[in-house]
Design an enzyme around this catalytic site. Sequence first.
Site, short mmCIF file in Angstrom:
data_model
loop_
_atom_site.label_atom_id
_atom_site.label_comp_id
_atom_site.label_asym_id
_atom_site.label_seq_id
_atom_site.Cartn_x
_atom_site.Cartn_y
_atom_site.Cartn_z
N LYS A 1 0.81 -1.22 0.00
CA LYS A 1 0.00 0.00 0.00
C LYS A 1 0.84 1.26 0.00
O LYS A 1 0.46 2.28 -0.59
CB LYS A 1 -0.99 0.00 1.16
N VAL B 1 -5.22 -3.40 1.04
CA VAL B 1 -6.21 -2.68 1.86
C VAL B 1 -7.13 -3.67 2.57
O VAL B 1 -7.74 -4.53 1.92
CB VAL B 1 -7.09 -1.75 0.99
N GLY C 1 -6.64 -6.19 4.63
CA GLY C 1 -6.28 -7.60 4.82
C GLY C 1 -7.07 -8.48 3.87
O GLY C 1 -7.05 -8.30 2.65
N GLY D 1 2.76 -10.34 13.87
CA GLY D 1 2.91 -10.10 12.43
C GLY D 1 1.94 -9.08 11.87
O GLY D 1 1.75 -8.99 10.66
N ASP E 1 0.06 4.29 7.53
CA ASP E 1 -0.43 3.10 6.83
C ASP E 1 -1.93 3.23 6.52
O ASP E 1 -2.38 2.93 5.41
CB ASP E 1 -0.16 1.85 7.69
N LYS F 1 -3.89 3.45 2.82
CA LYS F 1 -5.04 2.63 2.40
C LYS F 1 -6.22 3.51 2.01
O LYS F 1 -6.92 3.22 1.04
CB LYS F 1 -5.41 1.68 3.54
N GLY G 1 -1.87 -9.55 9.40
CA GLY G 1 -1.35 -10.85 9.83
C GLY G 1 -1.13 -11.78 8.66
O GLY G 1 -1.61 -11.56 7.55
P1 NAP Z 1 8.50 -8.31 6.29
O1 NAP Z 1 8.12 -9.36 7.26
O2 NAP Z 1 9.37 -7.19 6.73
O3 NAP Z 1 9.16 -9.04 5.02
C1 NAP Z 1 9.74 -8.35 3.96
C2 NAP Z 1 10.48 -9.34 3.10
O4 NAP Z 1 10.97 -8.68 1.95
C3 NAP Z 1 11.71 -10.00 3.79
O5 NAP Z 1 11.77 -11.36 3.46
C4 NAP Z 1 12.90 -9.25 3.18
O6 NAP Z 1 14.07 -10.01 3.07
C5 NAP Z 1 12.36 -8.97 1.78
N1 NAP Z 1 13.03 -7.82 1.18
C6 NAP Z 1 13.06 -6.55 1.63
N2 NAP Z 1 13.80 -5.78 0.81
C7 NAP Z 1 14.25 -6.59 -0.17
C8 NAP Z 1 15.08 -6.41 -1.31
N3 NAP Z 1 15.58 -5.20 -1.60
N4 NAP Z 1 15.34 -7.46 -2.11
C9 NAP Z 1 14.82 -8.68 -1.82
N5 NAP Z 1 14.02 -8.93 -0.76
C10 NAP Z 1 13.75 -7.90 0.05
O7 NAP Z 1 7.17 -7.61 5.69
P2 NAP Z 1 5.69 -8.22 5.62
O8 NAP Z 1 4.98 -7.98 6.88
O9 NAP Z 1 5.74 -9.58 5.06
O10 NAP Z 1 5.03 -7.21 4.56
C11 NAP Z 1 5.34 -7.29 3.20
C12 NAP Z 1 4.44 -6.35 2.42
O11 NAP Z 1 3.08 -6.69 2.65
C13 NAP Z 1 4.55 -4.88 2.80
O12 NAP Z 1 4.31 -4.09 1.67
C14 NAP Z 1 3.42 -4.70 3.80
O13 NAP Z 1 2.97 -3.37 3.88
C15 NAP Z 1 2.38 -5.58 3.16
N6 NAP Z 1 1.33 -6.05 4.05
C16 NAP Z 1 1.66 -6.66 5.23
C17 NAP Z 1 0.65 -7.13 6.04
C18 NAP Z 1 0.92 -7.79 7.35
O14 NAP Z 1 -0.04 -8.07 8.09
N7 NAP Z 1 2.17 -8.06 7.71
C19 NAP Z 1 -0.69 -6.99 5.65
C20 NAP Z 1 -0.99 -6.38 4.42
C21 NAP Z 1 0.04 -5.93 3.64
P3 NAP Z 1 14.84 -10.54 4.38
O15 NAP Z 1 13.95 -11.63 4.92
O16 NAP Z 1 16.14 -11.09 3.88
O17 NAP Z 1 14.97 -9.39 5.30
N1 HSE Z 2 0.40 -3.06 9.40
C1 HSE Z 2 -0.85 -3.24 8.74
C2 HSE Z 2 -1.96 -3.16 9.76
C3 HSE Z 2 -0.87 -4.56 8.03
O1 HSE Z 2 -1.69 -3.28 10.94
O2 HSE Z 2 -3.10 -2.97 9.36
C4 HSE Z 2 -2.11 -4.76 7.20
O3 HSE Z 2 -2.13 -3.90 6.11
#
Ligand code: NAP
Ligand code: HSE
Length: 444
Positions: A108, A135, A137, A190, A204, A208, A306
């Site tokens: 996002k 957006v 989840g 997470g 964030d 969204k 999550g």
């Molecule tokens: P995260 O746990 O920080 O994971 C990010 C991953 O991307 C890691 O594996 C990291 O590698 C890799 N990475 C970062 N920079 C990189 C690069 N330059 N080249 C190659 N790999 C790279 O993040 P996440 O929570 O999974 O979130 C990922 C995305 O989904 C974000 O855009 C976030 O906003 C979105 N999102 C997350 C959630 C949630 O609930 N967590 C919900 C909706 C959307 P390393 O493992 O080696 O560090």
């Molecule tokens: N960090 C975001 C949240 C992840 O807590 O809503 C889902 O987009």
Amino acid sequence: MIAKREIRVGLIGFGVVGRGVARLLATNGPLYAARIGAPVTLAKVAVRDLTKLRPVTPDPSMLTDDPFSIVNDPTIDIVIEVMGGEEPARSLILAALANGKGVVTANKALLAIHGEEIYAAAEAGNAPLRFEAAVGGVIPIVRTLNGAFAANKIDTVYGIVNGTCNYILSRMAEEGLGFEEILKDAQALGYAEADPTFDVEGIDAAHKMAILAALAFETPVDFNSVHMEGITRVSALDIRTAAQLGYVIKLIGVARRHNDTAVEVRVTPSLVPEWMPIASVNGALNAIEVSGPDIGDNLLVGPGAGQGPTASAVLGDVAVIARTIVDGAPPTPRPMNVPVALRRPLPALPLEKIESRYYLRFDTYDRPGVMAQLTRPLGDHGISIASMMQKEKVGKRADGASVVVVTHWAMESDLRAALAEIEGADILHCPTVVMRIIGDEEDE
Ligand code: NAP
Ligand code: HSE
């Protein structure tokens, strides 16, 4: 017609979401393949640091630290970008789309700022781009706005769009725990962004809401015009006081179209009347209400953050793209309901022109005349008081009183002018706490 026997997916990012995608593919692979009509194979996984210790490690033969080797690999059909951030995510997605690959992203932060460029690149590359996980989840809000509500003019989209903040505020209200302690739990579960400032400062949620406004109102949204306030200054005292008045405090995003002349997009901690359904949406759940003249009010509720919910949303989008590949159908490259060239820019409504009801908490000196000095500027600026409550000897201050005022509808500019006068009158111990009150208008 079955045109392809296997869909090869490249995963960029193996963090919370990326690991969830791999886990779901492994555990539900046969079911998923049956629903798509072909197996979906994880072909390559990119991470930043190949030496990092991980809870789960992909097959080393598919692991790389060069994500461009994925977007440029001719054997890969669909790229999943779950690395986050603006660069190199932007360049990777643009390259994948230019190569005609399907792209699914949960990013996002990227779409709120570079969305128009990326949507145009999808159309130009005749390549499908989907972003449901960006957006709400697992809530199917993007496909609802793009599909189910395509025949409707949407007036308002508002709700709870950050799971971390909702989780923190819910637990603060239920258990009286401190902010920092609960944030640590949200990170462990997470829910939080890599930099949790994005969550707790409202960034964030603003990302969204900018995406939702762009989608619902067929207009590019300048992210710099989005007003945002986070939850870091929401105190246990305000949560308790709001409860006494019949409200709960939530981080609420509002996107509203004003007569086709302006768009309002904002995120603020807000008081929600207890009777409203979103008041009881707790934990990491999100709730998004979409309203329009022919559809009424539609509240979509579900897990907003999550691993499981986000990976599910990602793989739901992968399935849509994969099915067209399997069926040999032409790609459906338009990511927004209106083609980019036909989207009409609408100016942002300036914050001063926003109208709301307000919760004001004044930490005053307890002495004669103070109440008049508080209320006169409000009246002078046309702000009508709906209710008022004073408590003596707040905290350790014997000379202190807490005065809480709930206003009727008022213009932000009038409120600011009144507050400037009150704060100039030397009657306050601390800056005034100002929060908006949700209700009436959003619920019409
Ligand atoms: P995260 O746990 O920080 O994971 C990010 C991953 O991307 C890691 O594996 C990291 O590698 C890799 N990475 C970062 N920079 C990189 C690069 N330059 N080249 C190659 N790999 C790279 O993040 P996440 O929570 O999974 O979130 C990922 C995305 O989904 C974000 O855009 C976030 O906003 C979105 N999102 C997350 C959630 C949630 O609930 N967590 C919900 C909706 C959307 P390393 O493992 O080696 O560090
Ligand atoms: N960090 C975001 C949240 C992840 O807590 O809503 C889902 O987009």
